[in-house]
Design an enzyme around this catalytic site. Structure first.
Site, PDB file in Angstrom:
ATOM      1  N   GLY A   1      47.342  43.345  56.887  1.00  0.00           N
ATOM      2  CA  GLY A   1      46.678  43.315  58.181  1.00  0.00           C
ATOM      3  C   GLY A   1      47.577  42.645  59.200  1.00  0.00           C
ATOM      4  O   GLY A   1      48.437  41.843  58.837  1.00  0.00           O
TER       5      GLY A   1
ATOM      6  N   HIS B   1      42.561  35.854  64.442  1.00  0.00           N
ATOM      7  CA  HIS B   1      43.841  35.824  65.158  1.00  0.00           C
ATOM      8  C   HIS B   1      43.638  36.107  66.645  1.00  0.00           C
ATOM      9  O   HIS B   1      44.233  35.462  67.505  1.00  0.00           O
ATOM     10  CB  HIS B   1      44.804  36.886  64.608  1.00  0.00           C
ATOM     11  CG  HIS B   1      45.624  36.436  63.432  1.00  0.00           C
ATOM     12  ND1 HIS B   1      46.453  35.343  63.485  1.00  0.00           N
ATOM     13  CD2 HIS B   1      45.766  36.943  62.181  1.00  0.00           C
ATOM     14  CE1 HIS B   1      47.068  35.202  62.304  1.00  0.00           C
ATOM     15  NE2 HIS B   1      46.665  36.161  61.494  1.00  0.00           N
TER      16      HIS B   1
ATOM     17  N   GLN C   1      50.200  38.335  66.729  1.00  0.00           N
ATOM     18  CA  GLN C   1      51.286  38.040  65.786  1.00  0.00           C
ATOM     19  C   GLN C   1      52.609  38.693  66.187  1.00  0.00           C
ATOM     20  O   GLN C   1      53.655  38.321  65.680  1.00  0.00           O
ATOM     21  CB  GLN C   1      50.891  38.498  64.375  1.00  0.00           C
ATOM     22  CG  GLN C   1      49.749  37.680  63.801  1.00  0.00           C
ATOM     23  CD  GLN C   1      49.401  38.165  62.409  1.00  0.00           C
ATOM     24  OE1 GLN C   1      48.621  39.093  62.257  1.00  0.00           O
ATOM     25  NE2 GLN C   1      49.987  37.549  61.392  1.00  0.00           N
TER      26      GLN C   1
ATOM     27  N   CYS D   1      49.184  34.797  55.207  1.00  0.00           N
ATOM     28  CA  CYS D   1      49.324  35.325  56.558  1.00  0.00           C
ATOM     29  C   CYS D   1      50.804  35.486  56.863  1.00  0.00           C
ATOM     30  O   CYS D   1      51.598  34.597  56.559  1.00  0.00           O
ATOM     31  CB  CYS D   1      48.689  34.338  57.540  1.00  0.00           C
ATOM     32  SG  CYS D   1      48.798  34.879  59.247  1.00  0.00           S
ATOM     33  N   LEU D   2      51.163  36.622  57.453  1.00  0.00           N
ATOM     34  CA  LEU D   2      52.574  36.864  57.786  1.00  0.00           C
ATOM     35  C   LEU D   2      53.087  35.833  58.789  1.00  0.00           C
ATOM     36  O   LEU D   2      54.292  35.602  58.870  1.00  0.00           O
ATOM     37  CB  LEU D   2      52.748  38.277  58.354  1.00  0.00           C
ATOM     38  CG  LEU D   2      52.464  39.420  57.361  1.00  0.00           C
ATOM     39  CD1 LEU D   2      52.499  40.760  58.075  1.00  0.00           C
ATOM     40  CD2 LEU D   2      53.455  39.407  56.207  1.00  0.00           C
TER      41      LEU D   2
ATOM     42  N   HIS E   1      39.795  37.706  59.078  1.00  0.00           N
ATOM     43  CA  HIS E   1      41.080  37.029  59.279  1.00  0.00           C
ATOM     44  C   HIS E   1      41.773  37.555  60.545  1.00  0.00           C
ATOM     45  O   HIS E   1      42.256  36.767  61.371  1.00  0.00           O
ATOM     46  CB  HIS E   1      41.935  37.263  58.022  1.00  0.00           C
ATOM     47  CG  HIS E   1      43.316  36.679  58.057  1.00  0.00           C
ATOM     48  ND1 HIS E   1      43.740  35.722  57.164  1.00  0.00           N
ATOM     49  CD2 HIS E   1      44.378  36.943  58.865  1.00  0.00           C
ATOM     50  CE1 HIS E   1      45.013  35.404  57.440  1.00  0.00           C
ATOM     51  NE2 HIS E   1      45.419  36.131  58.457  1.00  0.00           N
ATOM     52  N   GLU E   2      41.797  38.874  60.712  1.00  0.00           N
ATOM     53  CA  GLU E   2      42.509  39.460  61.861  1.00  0.00           C
ATOM     54  C   GLU E   2      41.773  39.193  63.178  1.00  0.00           C
ATOM     55  O   GLU E   2      42.406  38.936  64.206  1.00  0.00           O
ATOM     56  CB  GLU E   2      42.709  40.972  61.664  1.00  0.00           C
ATOM     57  CG  GLU E   2      43.487  41.371  60.412  1.00  0.00           C
ATOM     58  CD  GLU E   2      44.783  40.602  60.212  1.00  0.00           C
ATOM     59  OE1 GLU E   2      45.408  40.195  61.202  1.00  0.00           O
ATOM     60  OE2 GLU E   2      45.161  40.379  59.041  1.00  0.00           O
TER      61      GLU E   2
HETATM   62 NI    NI Z   1      47.214  36.487  59.486  1.00  0.00          NI
END
Ligand code: NI
Length: 169
Positions: free
Chosen positions: A46, A139, A51, A93-94, A135-136
């Site tokens: 995701g 963000h 991000q 998370c990236l 989660h997204e």
């Molecule tokens: Ni993330």
């Protein structure tokens, strides 16, 4: 398509509120394409626009797990309109590389948003997919999964992060 640079903690763009998108035009579709390519390349399951440094309410998801693959989901202005139950899955998370922890979230969610054609759709998700949606969307609100850890775990995270940074110089 292009692979975008993924911003990492503690970049302030990850702490900013992403703005609603006014209609799904060519620019938004290009952003979605680039975000999808960036997510697959990482690889991740995701990605939210914050991000990659874009403060627009856009997310892409593909949980790519055996028996659970969703294909690519791209959603504009996503919002959770219903939540049910409780689940804790180990998340990463990236934007927070090399750190994983269980986070408590709703087990099922109904998400509303716009698809690639600007049409309003609703998606019912449960388990891993429901977690990734939450989660997204976090963000987009400037929130990271580490904010949902209990205070002790969060303190340990911060301490280890500082140590790691020192080592890297
Ligand atoms: Ni993330």
């Amino acid at each position: 398509m292009a692979i975008l640079k993924i911003k990492t903690y503690p970049d302030s763009v990850l702490r900013s509120f992403a703005k609603p998108v006014n209609g799904v035009d060519r620019d938004v579709r290009k952003l979605i394409d680039d975000m999808a390519e960036t997510m697959y390349e990482a690889p991740g399951i995701g990605l939210a626009a914050n991000q990659v440094g874009e403060l627009k309410r856009v997310i892409v998801i593909d949980i790519q797990r055996e028996g659970e693959s969703t294909g690519l989901i791209a959603l504009v202005n996503p919002e959770i309109v219903e939540r049910k139950g409780s689940i804790a899955i180990e998340e990463g998370c990236l934007s927070v590389p090399d750190y994983y922890s269980e986070v408590k979230r709703a087990e099922e969610v109904r998400v509303r948003g716009l698809d690639l054609n600007g049409k309003q759709i609703e998606i019912d998700a449960k388990g891993l997919l429901a977690v990734v949606f939450q989660h997204e969307i976090d963000h987009l609100n400037g929130k990271l999964f580490i904010d949902r850890l209990n205070p002790i775990k969060r303190e340990i995270f911060k301490r280890n992060w500082k140590k790691k940074k020192k080592k890297k110089g």
